[in-house]
Design an enzyme around this catalytic site. Structure first.
Site, short mmCIF file in Angstrom:
data_model
loop_
_atom_site.label_atom_id
_atom_site.label_comp_id
_atom_site.label_asym_id
_atom_site.label_seq_id
_atom_site.Cartn_x
_atom_site.Cartn_y
_atom_site.Cartn_z
N SER A 97 0.81 -1.22 0.00
CA SER A 97 0.00 0.00 0.00
C SER A 97 0.85 1.27 0.00
O SER A 97 1.57 1.54 -0.95
CB SER A 97 -0.96 -0.05 1.19
OG SER A 97 -1.99 0.89 1.05
N ASP A 237 -2.55 6.38 -3.43
CA ASP A 237 -1.36 5.76 -2.85
C ASP A 237 -0.91 4.61 -3.75
O ASP A 237 -1.46 4.42 -4.84
CB ASP A 237 -1.62 5.31 -1.40
CG ASP A 237 -2.66 4.20 -1.30
OD1 ASP A 237 -3.35 3.95 -2.30
OD2 ASP A 237 -2.77 3.58 -0.23
N ASP A 239 -1.24 1.43 -4.02
CA ASP A 239 -2.17 0.43 -4.58
C ASP A 239 -3.54 1.01 -4.88
O ASP A 239 -4.49 0.28 -5.17
CB ASP A 239 -2.28 -0.80 -3.66
CG ASP A 239 -2.94 -0.49 -2.33
OD1 ASP A 239 -2.94 0.68 -1.91
OD2 ASP A 239 -3.46 -1.43 -1.69
N ASP A 241 -5.99 2.41 -3.23
CA ASP A 241 -7.22 2.23 -2.45
C ASP A 241 -7.50 3.44 -1.55
O ASP A 241 -8.47 3.46 -0.81
CB ASP A 241 -7.18 0.94 -1.62
CG ASP A 241 -6.12 0.94 -0.53
OD1 ASP A 241 -5.29 1.87 -0.49
OD2 ASP A 241 -6.12 0.01 0.30
#
Length: 440
Positions: A97, A237, A239, A241
């Site tokens: 992440s 960010d 990834d 999400d």
């Protein structure tokens, strides 16, 4: 649990997160899944270590008889969507992440694209430590194939969340993709909807993910929004999400104000299911008051989008989120999706007829005063003599408090929030002195 944290398994690549761990974890996951189609989807972000972990996962899954579909760099919410859409038994995302490149992680999804329950994670860990896997013979071993064109499915899905009567013609948007998983998909979506798109941090090299970029460093996006005289800026960010919004003045929109504006938007369209919103214990009390004044119920969860989603399911809601930028529109996504959130934010902005600086500034936040104290032990807070009485006193003054131990350090975290900053400081000093005397 020894392996799983709040969002999958995460650690330093090559040290904690080795290919051996990844392979065993994949076999444990596969053997715990109900096998229907015999397919598992694997995606990743743009970290160099993703190659190593991906190959280890494929090795483990094929060894126990699963066929693996590898789709390369894609956002975490895309893995959740595509796992269900492509009729897979499960999905795996390789990402840490918002962490630096040297960390990596493994997130798991069931056949419906949902994150796993704690009970399921415990089952996987048990299997992992039993270390006794049902390896297949040479005729039963699975195969893997790489599919590069699934990006189109996800783009169509994301665009379906955007109102059909609205377009982005004439709107200038700056996107910061954090050199991460959405570096291709994000600009494609906004360009197809008609926006004039300027993309920054969209050249991943395996090491620059989240580095002075994206949702963790929105100050760089803020400069670009001003430089290009854009209407709005969106930072994702690694990834994708999580979403951070920057208005046309280069100001970073507070996460609670963003949640408030989006809830207001859904409410006005009669699209807010059961007239409720799920937020975490960290959300500002002024957000709760703003929503309550419109007749919207507010439900609080522990910190983490996983817990927000649990409350949403329990109360049958379709909207919730964290002030950190994880926002869940469950009509369109099973997890926080930065791109769905960005499209909803820009749809609201256009239909409000206002500038972003006005549209996302619907209420004033209460002052929040925070402190940490070192502790030598962590007894249950409700067993500390006098603690309940003191916290009740804070509440009687009309102030909200949050007292919790850090999950990773020997610290107690304190927060007091209310209308007067001076009064909040005064109450925090009281709490600090009391807990210091009991725990230090």
């Amino acid at each position: 649990m020894k392996l799983f944290g709040t969002d999958g398994v995460r650690g330093k690549a090559g040290e904690f997160l080795t290919p051996f761990l990844a392979m065993k974890l994949a076999m444990s996951f596969g053997e715990c899944l109900p096998k229907k189609t015999g397919k598992i989807l694997v995606g990743k972000d743009t970290r160099r270590s993703g190659y190593m972990i991906e190959n280890a996962l494929v090795s483990g899954l094929t060894a126990i008889g699963y066929d693996v579909i590898q789709i390369g760099p894609m956002p975490t919410p895309a893995i959740a969507f595509l796992t269900e859409d492509m009729r897979c038994d499960g999905g795996i995302m390789i990402s840490a992440s918002h962490n630096p490149y040297y960390d990596n992680g493994i997130k798991f999804f069931d056949s419906f694209g949902n994150k796993l329950s704690q009970e399921f994670e415990e089952k996987i860990e048990k299997r992992y430590f039993e270390n006794n896997f049902n390896l297949k013979t040479e005729k039963e071993i699975g195969k893997s194939k790489r599919i590069d064109d699934v990006i189109g499915r996800y783009i169509v899905h994301i665009k379906s969340s955007f109102p059909k009567h609205v377009n982005l013609n004439g709107m200038r948007i700056v996107l910061d993709t954090a050199n991460g998983a959405a570096y291709k998909v994000a600009p494609t979506i906004f360009t197809e909807l008609g926006a004039d798109v300027i993309t920054i941090n969209d050249e991943p090299d395996g090491f620059n993910i989240n580095q002075n970029a994206g949702a963790m460093h929105p100050e760089f996006l803020a400069k670009k929004v001003l430089e290009y005289r854009a209407d709005i800026g969106f930072a994702l960010d690694g990834d994708a999400d999580r979403l951070v919004v920057v208005d046309e003045k280069g100001e970073i929109v507070n996460g609670d104000k963003l949640l408030g504006a989006l809830a207001y938007y859904l409410h006005k369209q009669n699209k807010l299911k059961n007239n409720g919103v799920a937020v975490t214990v960290m959300s500002n009390g002024a957000l709760e008051k703003f929503l309550n004044d419109m007749g919207i119920k507010v439900y609080r969860s522990n910190v983490g989008d996983k817990y927000v989603l649990e409350v949403m399911k329990e109360k049958d809601l379709n909207f919730g989120g964290e002030q950190s930028g994880h926002i869940i529109f469950s009509d369109y996504a099973k997890t926080g999706d930065g791109l769905v959130s960005a499209l909803q934010a820009v749809a609201y902005l256009i239909q409000s007829g206002k500038k972003a600086s006005e549209a996302f500034d619907l209420f004033e936040l209460y002052p929040q005063i925070q402190a940490n104290i070192q502790v030598s032990s962590k007894p249950p807070l409700n067993e500390i003599e006098g603690a309940k009485e003191l916290l009740d006193e804070v509440e009687k003054e009309g102030y909200r408090h949050l007292v919790r131990y850090s999950g990773t350090e020997n610290k107690l975290r304190l927060l007091v929030e209310g209308e007067s900053e001076n009064k909040a400081k005064e109450l925090l000093v009281k709490l600090k002195e009391f807990f210091k005397s009991k725990l230090s």
